[in-house]
Write a protein that holds these residues in place. Structure first.
Motif, PDB file in Angstrom:
ATOM      1  N   UNK A 106       0.826  -1.200   0.000  1.00 17.25           N
ATOM      2  CA  UNK A 106       0.000   0.000   0.000  1.00 17.25           C
ATOM      3  C   UNK A 106       0.866   1.259   0.000  1.00 17.25           C
ATOM      4  N   UNK A 107       1.968   1.247   0.759  1.00 16.68           N
ATOM      5  CA  UNK A 107       2.905   2.376   0.740  1.00 16.68           C
ATOM      6  C   UNK A 107       3.391   2.640  -0.691  1.00 16.68           C
ATOM      7  N   UNK A 108       3.683   1.567  -1.432  1.00 15.93           N
ATOM      8  CA  UNK A 108       4.183   1.729  -2.795  1.00 15.93           C
ATOM      9  C   UNK A 108       3.079   2.263  -3.719  1.00 15.93           C
ATOM     10  N   UNK A 109       1.855   1.737  -3.568  1.00 17.09           N
ATOM     11  CA  UNK A 109       0.732   2.254  -4.357  1.00 17.09           C
ATOM     12  C   UNK A 109       0.524   3.747  -4.080  1.00 17.09           C
ATOM     13  N   UNK A 110       0.635   4.117  -2.800  1.00  8.70           N
ATOM     14  CA  UNK A 110       0.449   5.511  -2.393  1.00  8.70           C
ATOM     15  C   UNK A 110       1.457   6.426  -3.073  1.00  8.70           C
ATOM     16  N   UNK A 111       2.718   6.004  -3.106  1.00  7.77           N
ATOM     17  CA  UNK A 111       3.746   6.830  -3.746  1.00  7.77           C
ATOM     18  C   UNK A 111       3.481   6.974  -5.244  1.00  7.77           C
ATOM     19  N   UNK A 112       3.082   5.868  -5.861  1.00  6.73           N
ATOM     20  CA  UNK A 112       2.817   5.911  -7.307  1.00  6.73           C
ATOM     21  C   UNK A 112       1.630   6.816  -7.615  1.00  6.73           C
ATOM     22  N   UNK A 113       0.565   6.700  -6.831  1.00  9.24           N
ATOM     23  CA  UNK A 113      -0.600   7.559  -7.047  1.00  9.24           C
ATOM     24  C   UNK A 113      -0.232   9.025  -6.844  1.00  9.24           C
ATOM     25  N   UNK A 114       0.582   9.313  -5.831  1.00 13.72           N
ATOM     26  CA  UNK A 114       1.005  10.699  -5.578  1.00 13.72           C
ATOM     27  C   UNK A 114       1.764  11.261  -6.776  1.00 13.72           C
ATOM     28  N   UNK A 115       2.626  10.445  -7.389  1.00 10.73           N
ATOM     29  CA  UNK A 115       3.363  10.886  -8.581  1.00 10.73           C
ATOM     30  C   UNK A 115       2.402  11.228  -9.715  1.00 10.73           C
ATOM     31  N   UNK A 116       1.393  10.367  -9.904  1.00  6.80           N
ATOM     32  CA  UNK A 116       0.422  10.582 -10.981  1.00  6.80           C
ATOM     33  C   UNK A 116      -0.410  11.844 -10.722  1.00  6.80           C
ATOM     34  N   UNK A 117      -0.781  12.073  -9.454  1.00  7.98           N
ATOM     35  CA  UNK A 117      -1.678  13.172  -9.118  1.00  7.98           C
ATOM     36  C   UNK A 117      -0.962  14.519  -9.002  1.00  7.98           C
ATOM     37  N   UNK A 118       0.361  14.508  -8.860  1.00  3.96           N
ATOM     38  CA  UNK A 118       1.109  15.745  -8.589  1.00  3.96           C
ATOM     39  C   UNK A 118       0.794  16.893  -9.558  1.00  3.96           C
ATOM     40  N   UNK A 119       0.666  16.648 -10.864  1.00  6.03           N
ATOM     41  CA  UNK A 119       0.397  17.778 -11.774  1.00  6.03           C
ATOM     42  C   UNK A 119      -1.048  18.275 -11.730  1.00  6.03           C
ATOM     43  N   UNK A 120      -1.938  17.544 -11.081  1.00  6.56           N
ATOM     44  CA  UNK A 120      -3.370  17.864 -11.138  1.00  6.56           C
ATOM     45  C   UNK A 120      -3.766  18.677  -9.899  1.00  6.56           C
ATOM     46  N   UNK A 121      -3.617  19.978 -10.009  1.00  7.78           N
ATOM     47  CA  UNK A 121      -3.804  20.864  -8.862  1.00  7.78           C
ATOM     48  C   UNK A 121      -5.253  20.994  -8.416  1.00  7.78           C
ATOM     49  N   UNK A 177      -1.381   7.883  13.407  1.00  3.58           N
ATOM     50  CA  UNK A 177      -0.624   6.640  13.447  1.00  3.58           C
ATOM     51  C   UNK A 177       0.689   6.781  12.690  1.00  3.58           C
ATOM     52  N   UNK A 178       1.649   5.933  13.053  1.00  2.00           N
ATOM     53  CA  UNK A 178       2.911   5.923  12.321  1.00  2.00           C
ATOM     54  C   UNK A 178       2.702   5.588  10.854  1.00  2.00           C
ATOM     55  N   UNK A 179       1.749   4.711  10.579  1.00  2.16           N
ATOM     56  CA  UNK A 179       1.438   4.354   9.193  1.00  2.16           C
ATOM     57  C   UNK A 179       0.938   5.572   8.416  1.00  2.16           C
ATOM     58  N   UNK A 180       0.066   6.375   9.038  1.00  2.36           N
ATOM     59  CA  UNK A 180      -0.434   7.580   8.381  1.00  2.36           C
ATOM     60  C   UNK A 180       0.703   8.564   8.096  1.00  2.36           C
ATOM     61  N   UNK A 181       1.621   8.684   9.037  1.00  8.17           N
ATOM     62  CA  UNK A 181       2.766   9.587   8.834  1.00  8.17           C
ATOM     63  C   UNK A 181       3.616   9.097   7.664  1.00  8.17           C
ATOM     64  N   UNK A 182       3.867   7.781   7.606  1.00 10.02           N
ATOM     65  CA  UNK A 182       4.637   7.219   6.491  1.00 10.02           C
ATOM     66  C   UNK A 182       3.930   7.485   5.163  1.00 10.02           C
ATOM     67  N   UNK A 183       2.612   7.325   5.137  1.00  4.40           N
ATOM     68  CA  UNK A 183       1.845   7.611   3.922  1.00  4.40           C
ATOM     69  C   UNK A 183       1.961   9.081   3.529  1.00  4.40           C
ATOM     70  N   UNK A 184       1.847   9.968   4.513  1.00  2.00           N
ATOM     71  CA  UNK A 184       1.962  11.407   4.236  1.00  2.00           C
ATOM     72  C   UNK A 184       3.349  11.743   3.687  1.00  2.00           C
ATOM     73  N   UNK A 185       4.376  11.146   4.270  1.00  3.82           N
ATOM     74  CA  UNK A 185       5.742  11.397   3.792  1.00  3.82           C
ATOM     75  C   UNK A 185       5.913  10.913   2.360  1.00  3.82           C
ATOM     76  N   UNK A 186       5.249   9.798   2.009  1.00  2.00           N
ATOM     77  CA  UNK A 186       5.307   9.306   0.634  1.00  2.00           C
ATOM     78  C   UNK A 186       4.670  10.257  -0.355  1.00  2.00           C
ATOM     79  N   UNK A 187       3.609  10.946   0.064  1.00  2.00           N
ATOM     80  CA  UNK A 187       2.957  11.940  -0.787  1.00  2.00           C
ATOM     81  C   UNK A 187       3.819  13.195  -0.899  1.00  2.00           C
ATOM     82  N   UNK A 188       4.406  13.612   0.210  1.00  2.00           N
ATOM     83  CA  UNK A 188       5.216  14.836   0.242  1.00  2.00           C
ATOM     84  C   UNK A 188       6.428  14.728  -0.684  1.00  2.00           C
ATOM     85  N   UNK A 189       6.951  13.523  -0.854  1.00  2.00           N
ATOM     86  CA  UNK A 189       8.144  13.319  -1.685  1.00  2.00           C
ATOM     87  C   UNK A 189       7.973  13.841  -3.108  1.00  2.00           C
TER      88      UNK A 189
END
Length: 234
Positions: free
Chosen positions: A105-120, A139-151
């Motif tokens: 799920x962490x990996x899916x989250x990062x990939x989705x964030x990359x796809x969504x980044x240009x769509x303001x 939760x620590x999991x939520x923080x990890x997910x947020x960090x994956x989006x922030x990248x």
């Protein structure tokens, strides 16, 4: 493999059952952070409380015992523990969540964030739901997910949503505590037109516990600071 369980609550007890079913031996069950021994242990698994984690990890490095830690809420000291691991030639894996499904799920989250980044037009927010005994929020999991989006997006930080206004460049995280919920994480990308939802729902603690035992099996005999990405080859 002889395992010291640092923290013997519900997670520790679940880990014990899974470890024993895989042929391992539990040589210590630790409830008190001040008074415990690592004698006869090959490795330690820590699912304790935030106030105990640094003490547990430090004692393991000083004793030459590799440690897998799933305790969250202590990460202000994470870099200090990584430095101590290097100094003592220790073995260390920290993960906010050891579930194989969550790490995918962490990996899916990062990939989705990359796809969504240009769509303001889409704004992201997150909800995490856990049992009422969980001490930290979010939760620590939520923080990890947020960090994956922030990248890979214009977001620069996350903020716990508790009725206050959230800065435009912060990801709002709503933390809910309900009954015995093992863990649910929901990421929303919302626009005026539609909403895209990515979610993970744990059905029990089994996934977390099994992942921690698998990580311990992988870590034994290794030196360095690792993650579940290393364990799973992601």
């Amino acid at each position: 493999m002889k395992i010291a369980l640092l923290g013997y609550g519900k997670m520790g007890q679940t880990i014990e059952k899974i470890a024993e079913s895989r042929g391992h031996e539990i040589v210590a069950r630790v409830s008190s952070p001040e008074n415990f021994t690592l004698e006869n242990a090959d490795i330690a698994i820590d699912f304790s409380i935030p106030d105990s984690a640094v003490n547990h990890i430090t004692k393991c490095f000083e004793a030459g015992i590799p440690i897998v830690s799933g305790t969250t809420g202590w990460l202000d000291s994470y870099e200090d523990m990584v430095a101590l691991c290097k100094e003592k030639n220790g073995g260390f894996i920290y993960a906010s969540n050891f579930s194989v499904g969550v790490n995918l799920f962490f990996e899916f989250n990062k990939k989705l964030a990359q796809i969504m980044a240009p769509h303001n037009d889409y704004k992201v927010d997150m909800t995490e739901i856990h049992h009422t005994q969980k001490l930290d929020a979010p939760s620590g999991t939520a923080i990890t997910l947020a960090e994956g989006i922030i990248e890979t997006t214009p977001y620069t930080a996350w903020s716990l949503a508790e009725g206050q206004s959230i800065k435009d460049n912060h990801i709002p995280i709503t933390a809910e505590r309900e009954g015995t919920v093992p863990g649910t994480h929901i990421i929303n990308y919302k626009s005026d037109i539609d909403t895209i939802i990515l979610s993970h729902e744990a059905h029990s603690r089994q996934g977390f516990a099994q992942g921690a035992v698998v990580a311990a099996e992988w870590l034994l005999g290794k030196q360095g600071n690792f993650s579940m990405r290393d364990v799973l080859g992601l």
